[in-house]
Design a protein around this motif. Structure first.
Motif, PDB file in Angstrom:
ATOM      1  N   ALA A  57       0.822  -1.043  -0.019  1.00  0.00           N
ATOM      2  CA  ALA A  57      -0.026  -0.098  -0.007  1.00  0.00           C
ATOM      3  C   ALA A  57       0.906   1.380  -0.079  1.00  0.00           C
ATOM      4  CB  ALA A  57      -0.807   0.018   1.147  1.00  0.00           C
ATOM      5  N   CYS A  58       1.794   1.392   0.817  1.00  0.00           N
ATOM      6  CA  CYS A  58       2.609   2.747   1.113  1.00  0.00           C
ATOM      7  C   CYS A  58       4.057   2.351   0.585  1.00  0.00           C
ATOM      8  CB  CYS A  58       2.720   2.986   2.478  1.00  0.00           C
ATOM      9  SG  CYS A  58       3.485   2.171   3.576  1.00  0.00           S
ATOM     10  N   GLY A  59       4.577   1.296   0.389  1.00  0.00           N
ATOM     11  CA  GLY A  59       5.745   1.003  -0.397  1.00  0.00           C
ATOM     12  C   GLY A  59       6.992   1.064   0.606  1.00  0.00           C
ATOM     13  N   GLU A  60       6.538   0.943   2.150  1.00  0.00           N
ATOM     14  CA  GLU A  60       7.544   1.005   3.248  1.00  0.00           C
ATOM     15  C   GLU A  60       8.398  -0.360   3.359  1.00  0.00           C
ATOM     16  OE1 GLU A  60       9.558   2.304   7.099  1.00  0.00           O
ATOM     17  OE2 GLU A  60       8.384   3.127   5.552  1.00  0.00           O
ATOM     18  N   VAL A  61       9.520  -0.440   3.395  1.00  0.00           N
ATOM     19  CA  VAL A  61      10.312  -1.594   3.634  1.00  0.00           C
ATOM     20  C   VAL A  61      10.676  -1.410   5.042  1.00  0.00           C
ATOM     21  CG1 VAL A  61      12.411  -2.623   2.858  1.00  0.00           C
ATOM     22  CG2 VAL A  61      11.110  -1.298   0.905  1.00  0.00           C
ATOM     23  N   PHE A  62      10.667  -2.675   5.519  1.00  0.00           N
ATOM     24  CA  PHE A  62      11.049  -2.861   7.066  1.00  0.00           C
ATOM     25  C   PHE A  62      11.653  -4.273   7.285  1.00  0.00           C
ATOM     26  CE2 PHE A  62       6.602  -3.922   6.724  1.00  0.00           C
ATOM     27  CZ  PHE A  62       6.465  -4.930   7.618  1.00  0.00           C
ATOM     28  N   GLU A  63      12.389  -4.588   8.232  1.00  0.00           N
ATOM     29  CA  GLU A  63      12.963  -5.522   8.553  1.00  0.00           C
ATOM     30  C   GLU A  63      12.320  -6.263   9.986  1.00  0.00           C
ATOM     31  OE1 GLU A  63      17.277  -5.227   8.940  1.00  0.00           O
ATOM     32  OE2 GLU A  63      17.278  -5.150   6.579  1.00  0.00           O
ATOM     33  N   ARG A  64      12.535  -7.514  10.078  1.00  0.00           N
ATOM     34  CA  ARG A  64      11.906  -8.167  11.375  1.00  0.00           C
ATOM     35  C   ARG A  64      12.808  -9.326  11.616  1.00  0.00           C
ATOM     36  NH1 ARG A  64       9.669  -4.530  12.368  1.00  0.00           N
ATOM     37  NH2 ARG A  64       7.207  -4.041  12.685  1.00  0.00           N
ATOM     38  N   PHE A  65      13.058  -9.535  12.815  1.00  0.00           N
ATOM     39  CA  PHE A  65      13.867 -10.715  13.401  1.00  0.00           C
ATOM     40  C   PHE A  65      13.059 -11.749  13.895  1.00  0.00           C
ATOM     41  CE2 PHE A  65      16.732 -12.484  16.867  1.00  0.00           C
ATOM     42  CZ  PHE A  65      17.529 -12.944  16.016  1.00  0.00           C
ATOM     43  N   LEU A  66      12.819 -12.736  12.955  1.00  0.00           N
ATOM     44  CA  LEU A  66      11.775 -13.755  13.139  1.00  0.00           C
ATOM     45  C   LEU A  66      12.118 -15.089  13.289  1.00  0.00           C
ATOM     46  CD1 LEU A  66       8.856 -12.419  10.985  1.00  0.00           C
ATOM     47  CD2 LEU A  66       8.976 -11.943  13.155  1.00  0.00           C
ATOM     48  N   ALA A  67      11.436 -16.120  13.805  1.00  0.00           N
ATOM     49  CA  ALA A  67      12.013 -17.391  14.049  1.00  0.00           C
ATOM     50  C   ALA A  67      11.581 -17.907  12.520  1.00  0.00           C
ATOM     51  CB  ALA A  67      11.269 -18.252  14.971  1.00  0.00           C
ATOM     52  N   ILE A  68      12.089 -19.065  12.139  1.00  0.00           N
ATOM     53  CA  ILE A  68      11.745 -19.617  10.699  1.00  0.00           C
ATOM     54  C   ILE A  68      10.386 -19.921  10.846  1.00  0.00           C
ATOM     55  CG2 ILE A  68      12.236 -21.441   9.149  1.00  0.00           C
ATOM     56  CD1 ILE A  68      15.250 -21.104  10.097  1.00  0.00           C
ATOM     57  N   SER A  69       9.627 -20.688  11.703  1.00  0.00           N
ATOM     58  CA  SER A  69       8.446 -20.868  11.688  1.00  0.00           C
ATOM     59  C   SER A  69       7.455 -19.889  12.301  1.00  0.00           C
ATOM     60  CB  SER A  69       8.229 -22.068  12.975  1.00  0.00           C
ATOM     61  OG  SER A  69       8.419 -21.685  14.074  1.00  0.00           O
ATOM     62  N   ALA A  70       7.750 -18.732  12.658  1.00  0.00           N
ATOM     63  CA  ALA A  70       6.928 -17.687  12.733  1.00  0.00           C
ATOM     64  C   ALA A  70       6.214 -16.956  11.333  1.00  0.00           C
ATOM     65  CB  ALA A  70       7.842 -16.478  13.299  1.00  0.00           C
ATOM     66  N   PRO A  71       4.904 -16.577  11.773  1.00  0.00           N
ATOM     67  CA  PRO A  71       4.206 -16.129  10.607  1.00  0.00           C
ATOM     68  C   PRO A  71       4.695 -14.780  10.267  1.00  0.00           C
ATOM     69  CG  PRO A  71       2.746 -16.026  12.595  1.00  0.00           C
ATOM     70  CD  PRO A  71       4.135 -17.021  12.676  1.00  0.00           C
ATOM     71  N   ASP A  72       4.815 -14.320   8.909  1.00  0.00           N
ATOM     72  CA  ASP A  72       4.910 -12.848   8.483  1.00  0.00           C
ATOM     73  C   ASP A  72       3.896 -12.096   9.126  1.00  0.00           C
ATOM     74  OD1 ASP A  72       6.721 -14.068   6.901  1.00  0.00           O
ATOM     75  OD2 ASP A  72       5.756 -13.831   4.785  1.00  0.00           O
ATOM     76  N   PRO A  73       4.445 -10.643   9.342  1.00  0.00           N
ATOM     77  CA  PRO A  73       3.620  -9.639   9.875  1.00  0.00           C
ATOM     78  C   PRO A  73       2.410  -9.540   8.960  1.00  0.00           C
ATOM     79  CG  PRO A  73       5.665  -8.620   9.389  1.00  0.00           C
ATOM     80  CD  PRO A  73       5.743 -10.347   9.135  1.00  0.00           C
ATOM     81  N   GLU A  74       1.312  -9.369   9.400  1.00  0.00           N
ATOM     82  CA  GLU A  74       0.067  -9.059   8.660  1.00  0.00           C
ATOM     83  C   GLU A  74      -0.392  -7.503   8.376  1.00  0.00           C
ATOM     84  OE1 GLU A  74      -3.304 -11.152  10.055  1.00  0.00           O
ATOM     85  OE2 GLU A  74      -2.179 -12.827  10.033  1.00  0.00           O
TER      86      GLU A  74
END
Length: 91
Positions: free
Chosen positions: A10-27
């Motif tokens: 929607a807005c083109g914002e690029v961001f990073e997240r430190f997630l476990a491999i099994s964690a779902p992507d942010p919604e």
């Protein structure tokens, strides 16, 4: 846990997240908070990984390698090929 990069559609914002491999992507996007617009970006890959022996100067090498290296430098494996002072006619 790896770091993943995401982009909001929607807005083109690029961001990073430190997630476990099994964690779902942010919604939702952290900038515009629009749900359902976040997509994971492809990664360039991880760093180069060397496996095996012989890649570092501090690695131990087999005795055969050491003997071959000494022969290339003009000395045999036990050091007997090293130069000795020449005898003169006075001896």
């Amino acid at each position: 846990m790896p770091t993943y990069r995401f982009r909001c559609q929607a807005c083109g914002e690029v961001f990073e997240r430190f997630l476990a491999i099994s964690a779902p992507d942010p919604e939702t996007c952290p900038a515009c908070e629009t749900p359902g617009t976040v997509k994971r970006l492809p990664l360039a890959g991880s760093g180069l990984i060397f496996k095996g022996s012989g890649f570092y100067i501090t690695d131990n090498r087999p005795a055969d390698y050491e003997r071959a290296a000494k022969k290339e430098n003009g000395a045999d494996a036990d050091g007997a090929g090293e130069s000795t002072p020449a005898q003169t006619a006075d001896d």
